[in-house]
Design a protein around this motif. Structure first.
Motif: not given
Length: 97
Positions: A34-44
């Motif tokens: 998620l970080k490498e692809h600069q995505l807005q999604s996140r683990m919650v």
């Protein structure tokens, strides 16, 4: 584990500890992706053997990639028994049941 405990408790401890270690590795891989692809999604949330993600609607297509990453984490040479993944998408937690 005490001297008077049932022997199966030792095996259960080993299995549960192994699964916990795998979950940590999977979550680190997901977070890195998620970080490498600069995505807005996140683990919650992580509960037992499930990881819940909050996804931006336009990022839903990453789910099969994340599922494949989870299946690939493991010992060199692969698993002796398969790792299954299931993807569910919904607006609310109750939609996923």
């Amino acid at each position: 584990i005490g001297e008077n405990d049932d022997p199966h408790k030792a095996w259960n401890w080993l299995i549960q500890g192994g699964v916990a270690a795998l979950m940590k590795r999977w979550m680190l891989h997901i977070r890195r992706y998620l970080k490498e692809h600069q995505l807005q999604s996140r683990m919650v949330l992580q509960v037992h053997d499930e990881v819940v993600l909050e996804l931006a609607p336009e990022e839903e297509e990453i789910l099969p990639t994340l599922a494949e990453m989870v299946r690939e984490v493991g010992p060199e040479g692969g698993w002796r028994c398969p790792i299954f993944t299931k993807i569910k998408v919904g607006e609310r937690w109750s939609d996923l049941q």
